[in-house]
Design a protein around this motif. Structure first.
Motif, mmCIF file in Angstrom:
data_model
loop_
_atom_site.group_PDB
_atom_site.id
_atom_site.type_symbol
_atom_site.label_atom_id
_atom_site.label_comp_id
_atom_site.label_asym_id
_atom_site.label_seq_id
_atom_site.Cartn_x
_atom_site.Cartn_y
_atom_site.Cartn_z
ATOM 1 N N CYS A 573 -34.333 36.581 -58.224
ATOM 2 C CA CYS A 573 -35.478 36.832 -59.117
ATOM 3 C C CYS A 573 -35.037 37.395 -60.464
ATOM 4 C CB CYS A 573 -36.457 37.800 -58.448
ATOM 5 S SG CYS A 573 -37.383 37.069 -57.086
ATOM 6 N N ILE A 576 -34.325 34.548 -62.950
ATOM 7 C CA ILE A 576 -35.571 33.796 -63.157
ATOM 8 C C ILE A 576 -36.523 34.576 -64.060
ATOM 9 C CG2 ILE A 576 -37.627 32.929 -62.000
ATOM 10 C CD1 ILE A 576 -35.892 32.207 -59.610
ATOM 11 N N ASN A 577 -36.703 35.867 -63.781
ATOM 12 C CA ASN A 577 -37.577 36.686 -64.612
ATOM 13 C C ASN A 577 -37.030 36.808 -66.033
ATOM 14 O OD1 ASN A 577 -39.156 37.072 -62.357
ATOM 15 N ND2 ASN A 577 -38.287 39.082 -61.865
ATOM 16 N N ARG A 580 -37.805 33.592 -67.874
ATOM 17 C CA ARG A 580 -39.218 33.516 -68.261
ATOM 18 C C ARG A 580 -39.518 34.442 -69.431
ATOM 19 N NH1 ARG A 580 -43.324 30.058 -67.798
ATOM 20 N NH2 ARG A 580 -42.847 29.723 -65.589
ATOM 21 N N GLU A 631 -35.350 27.217 -65.215
ATOM 22 C CA GLU A 631 -36.347 27.873 -64.365
ATOM 23 C C GLU A 631 -36.867 26.919 -63.296
ATOM 24 O OE1 GLU A 631 -39.412 30.021 -66.606
ATOM 25 O OE2 GLU A 631 -38.161 29.754 -68.370
ATOM 26 N N THR A 632 -37.173 25.690 -63.685
ATOM 27 C CA THR A 632 -37.706 24.714 -62.721
ATOM 28 C C THR A 632 -36.701 24.418 -61.618
ATOM 29 O OG1 THR A 632 -39.032 23.723 -64.489
ATOM 30 C CG2 THR A 632 -38.715 22.426 -62.493
ATOM 31 N N LEU A 635 -36.466 27.459 -59.220
ATOM 32 C CA LEU A 635 -37.640 27.560 -58.350
ATOM 33 C C LEU A 635 -37.607 26.473 -57.279
ATOM 34 C CD1 LEU A 635 -40.518 28.379 -60.881
ATOM 35 C CD2 LEU A 635 -39.372 29.935 -59.310
ATOM 36 N N LYS A 693 -46.178 34.499 -63.337
ATOM 37 C CA LYS A 693 -46.291 33.075 -63.661
ATOM 38 C C LYS A 693 -45.399 32.224 -62.759
ATOM 39 C CE LYS A 693 -47.628 33.694 -68.494
ATOM 40 N NZ LYS A 693 -47.291 33.422 -69.918
ATOM 41 N N ASP A 694 -44.160 32.623 -62.599
ATOM 42 C CA ASP A 694 -43.246 31.844 -61.766
ATOM 43 C C ASP A 694 -43.641 31.920 -60.294
ATOM 44 O OD1 ASP A 694 -41.501 30.672 -63.616
ATOM 45 O OD2 ASP A 694 -40.412 32.541 -63.866
ATOM 46 N N ASP A 697 -46.419 29.418 -59.696
ATOM 47 C CA ASP A 697 -45.887 28.056 -59.571
ATOM 48 C C ASP A 697 -45.155 27.868 -58.248
ATOM 49 O OD1 ASP A 697 -46.886 27.470 -62.061
ATOM 50 O OD2 ASP A 697 -45.006 27.870 -63.108
ATOM 51 N N LEU A 698 -44.437 28.907 -57.822
ATOM 52 C CA LEU A 698 -43.624 28.775 -56.616
ATOM 53 C C LEU A 698 -44.500 28.608 -55.378
ATOM 54 C CD1 LEU A 698 -40.383 30.502 -55.716
ATOM 55 C CD2 LEU A 698 -42.257 30.784 -54.113
#
Length: 800
Positions: A573, A576-577, A580, A631-632, A635, A693-694, A697-698
């Motif tokens: 995370c 990823i954070n 973002r 990011e995509t 995830l 946000k992520d 989506d996840l």
């Protein structure tokens, strides 16, 4: 003794002798004999006046008639000559046509003669215009050369200055008239233009030094430049910068004839500069410059000041803050006097959009820029090369950074000073983004691209070094709240703005700060193209290094180890954070007006950039696209691992139909319960440690994957699962996502439709089978089936 008046019958004519017009005139003016006696004298004088006026008009008409007659005779003679020429041409043409020729030959002959006639007329007309223009230019150039090369000498020396100014004014006025004539000359007269230009330039080369010499001599007689404070070699620079606070301004002290003569001399230089601009514009050499264009007359004020200030500059080569302080002090102290005296003269010279204050500031800044370019930066460049060659301590880098910081601070002060008396100051994210190159010492990098490149390399190298130190810190990738515990409470706000909102680690703030520092240094450049080049060479390059760092950090997580899977999710995370948070900042910067203008300029000139691969048409479009892809991918990797683990735990239970269940109450299968419990814990960990946000989506994509997985498992094998068993397991699966949405069934459309099929009674199933047999798959929507394929529905109908 008075003689008796004759009776009226002897004075007036008989009525029968009068014409009808005369009778009507008398009847209209006289009613009886008494009226005749009282008004006859007035009528007589009036008639005499009208007669005189008519005689004058008749004479004027006769004169006009004579002129028109002469003109008509001249025109008729010209017409007669033209008709004679035409008659001769027709006779010649008739002779030609009388010959036995074909009609095509006659038509071709006529066309040739008409073409020759037109060409001859055009040649005569051009020659006439050429001669008229040449005579006019010869007269003007001769007048100019007489005033420049053969000035008249006067015995009296009292009027010498006035005479010189009159001569200079006459010469400049003549050259302006020449420029106006040359501006109208067509391009086919290049030889004439070249000859006139060479003679005018020769005169100008003699006239301009004379005017400037006279102007400088008068300034020197006034006591300009004022004497700066006398400093000993041991005095400090701070005292030097402050000691010029009471310098008198000789321009303000001028009175009477001195002020008038200076005004005329100033206007002469302005006129000479206008002439030079006009010549360059005609020759297509003039380039549009930015605001703050210098005036020659003000440059003449700065040149002697610069010669005195350079003495102090050389002593402070290693302490540039004193140099900038002295220049700012002198500029600000004399600005008001320059503005009060010279702005009316500029308006009088009709110089459009020209400010005396801005021209003064521009001249002082350019003086300082020239000193830095010639005396300071070459030494720094040599020092950097020497340190790199001998691997010495990088003292040159620190000196470079110190000098650049002082330049940026100086530009900010100058911008604030120029805009202090106006309401047009620029308020934007860039400190001096709207400041012109003419009033910015940072413009030295715009003139020397190699120095700009060197500066960019130094900035990027320093940013790399500092970022490596930030990453090595123990808590760089941790996110803690104000109490020092791991961030776990969800904010009620759905708007993410700060690093804490995105749950990004501490190192993310370092990423943003270092990147913006590079961008801000680039925005301090006054022109847009060097600004773009610097930002691309520093901030953009630094961003790609950050992306590489995030990728390496994510690869450290071992998601394949299910024994420590939750700890791996927490570790994943962090990057990823951070990604973002970086994305949000890049989008925020790209929406700023400064970056919009830079993107537009870069798109127009294509500054080493492939615009076809940009994202959303913004300045950081390519970087945003790569960041979103990272990011995509991350995830999707987490979702894939979660699905694989779910399949490993409960895959056999969803298609195993060996056991029979006869209990009235059927509970969730043991393997399914274990998989759902693991999924619940994983989602809780991700919700706690991943940005909102992520995570949204996840879990939505994870739900979509589970929906596809479970629906496929339902139809695996020759027989479908036990009805009650699937209903219980499916309801338990959707309950796992209950904390994240109100209606979790909306994210499992395929499972929901399977449950709808299972809940049908025998009558509805029979109708469904009949509809499929008659209409095929077109009837499924009427039964609320839109996500399952017709083949799966037919399979269900066969089994049930």
């Amino acid at each position: 003794m008075e003689h008796p008046r004759p009776p009226l019958s002897f004075v007036l004519p008989k009525p029968a002798e009068l014409s009808g017009l005369a009778s009507s005139f008398l009847d209209g003016n006289f009613e009886d004999l008494r009226d005749l006696l009282s008004r006859a004298s007035n009528l007589t004088s009036h008639l005499k006046h009208d007669t005189t006026h008519l005689n004058d008009r008749l004479l004027h008409l006769r004169t006009d008639l004579t002129k028109h007659a002469v003109s008509w005779i001249s025109t008729s003679l010209s017409a007669k000559n033209s008709l004679d020429d035409l008659r001769l041409s027709l006779e010649s043409l008739s002779l030609v046509t009388s010959l036995p020729r074909s009609k095509d030959a006659v038509r071709k002959q006529r066309e040739q003669e008409l073409q020759q006639l037109v060409e001859e007329l055009c040649r005569i007309q051009n020659r006439r215009r050429y001669l008229v223009t040449a005579l006019k230019l010869e007269s003007l150039v001769g007048d100019l050369e007489d005033s420049v090369f053969h000035p008249m000498t006067r015995r009296s020396m009292l009027q010498d200055r006035v005479y010189k100014q009159e001569r200079f004014n006459h010469a400049i006025k003549t050259m302006n008239e020449i420029e106006q004539v040359l501006g109208d000359v067509t391009t086919q007269w290049r030889r004439l233009v070249g000859t006139v230009d060479s003679r005018v330039d020769k005169s100008l080369s003699i006239l301009r030094p004379q005017i400037i010499a006279e102007h400088r001599a008068f300034l020197s007689s006034l006591g300009w430049p004022p004497k700066l404070a006398l400093l000993s070699k041991d005095e400090g620079g701070g005292d030097a910068a402050a000691s010029c606070s009471s310098i008198p301004n000789p321009l303000v002290l001028m009175q009477g004839d001195q002020k008038e003569y200076y005004s005329q001399s100033f206007l002469l230089l302005c006129g000479l500069q206008q002439l030079n601009t006009l010549k360059e514009k005609r020759k297509k050499l003039h380039k549009e410059s930015s605001s703050g264009v210098g005036l020659w007359a003000i440059d003449e004020l700065v040149i002697p000041v610069a010669s005195r200030m350079e003495y102090h500059f050389t002593k402070w080569a290693e302490e540039p803050e004193f140099i900038f302080a002295l220049v700012y002090k002198v500029t600000s102290d004399f600005a008001d006097g320059v503005d009060d005296l010279l702005q009316p003269l500029i308006d009088r010279a009709m110089l459009v959009s020209c400010s005396a204050k801005e021209a003064w500031v521009s001249a002082m800044v350019q003086m300082l820029s020239c000193f830095l370019e010639k005396k300071v930066f070459p030494g720094l460049i040599e020092m950097l090369k020497e340190e790199k060659k001998k691997r010495m301590k990088p003292e040159g880098v620190s000196s470079w950074f110190h000098l650049v910081d002082q330049m940026v601070t100086f530009d900010k002060r100058m911008q604030s000073f120029v805009n202090s008396d106006t309401c047009l100051s620029y308020e934007g994210s860039s400190s001096v983004a709207a400041f012109s190159q003419g009033m910015s010492v940072m413009g030295v990098f715009c003139k020397r691209p190699e120095w700009l490149k060197t500066w960019g390399k130094i900035e990027v190298k320093d940013a790399y070094r500092k970022l490596k130190e930030d990453i090595k810190k123990e808590k760089a990738w941790l996110v803690v709240n104000s109490e020092g515990t791991r961030l776990g409470n969800e904010s009620n706000s759905y708007v993410l703005s700060t690093r804490e909102d995105y749950k990004a680690p501490f190192v993310a703030e370092s990423f943003i700060t270092r990147t913006w520092t590079l961008i801000d240094h680039g925005l301090s450049l006054p022109t847009i193209l060097p600004r773009i080049q610097f930002v691309r060479a520093t901030a953009t390059k630094f961003l790609w290094y950050i992306f590489k760092t995030l990728l390496l950090e994510f690869k450290k997580t071992d998601l394949s180890d299910y024994s420590s899977f939750e700890d791996s999710l927490i570790q994943a995370c962090g990057p990823i954070n951070t990604a973002r948070y970086l994305e949000s900042k890049l989008r925020e910067w790209s929406d700023d007006l400064v970056f919009v203008e830079m993107w537009d300029a870069e798109t127009n000139v294509k500054v080493g950039r492939d615009n076809g691969g940009s994202c959303h048409g913004c300045f950081f479009g390519e970087e945003l696209k790569s960041l979103v892809d990272l990011e995509t991918n991350w995830l999707m990797e987490i979702i894939t691992v979660c699905l694989n683990q779910f399949d490993n735990l409960c895959g056999d239970h969803f298609h195993s139909n060996a056991d029979t269940w006869e209990e009235e109450v059927i509970t969730v299968s043991r393997g399914v319960a274990e998989a759902l419990d693991s999924l619940r814990r994983e989602l809780s960990v991700l919700q706690l440690n991943m940005n909102r946000k992520d995570f949204l989506d996840l879990w939505r994509n994870l739900a979509e994957g589970l929906d596809h997985y479970v629906s496929c498992k339902f139809f695996v094998g020759e027989a479908v699962l036990l009805r009650r068993r699937f209903e219980v397991d499916a309801e338990a699966l959707m309950m796992v996502f209950q904390p994240y949405c109100v209606r979790p069934g909306a994210f499992f459309p395929r499972v929901r439709e399977i449950l709808r099929l299972l809940s049908m009674n025998e009558e509805d199933k029979a109708r469904l089978r009949g509809a499929i047999s008659r209409n095929g798959s077109n009837c499924l929507s009427s039964f609320g089936i839109s996500n399952l394929s017709p083949q799966l529905v037919e399979q269900f109908c066969r089994c049930y």
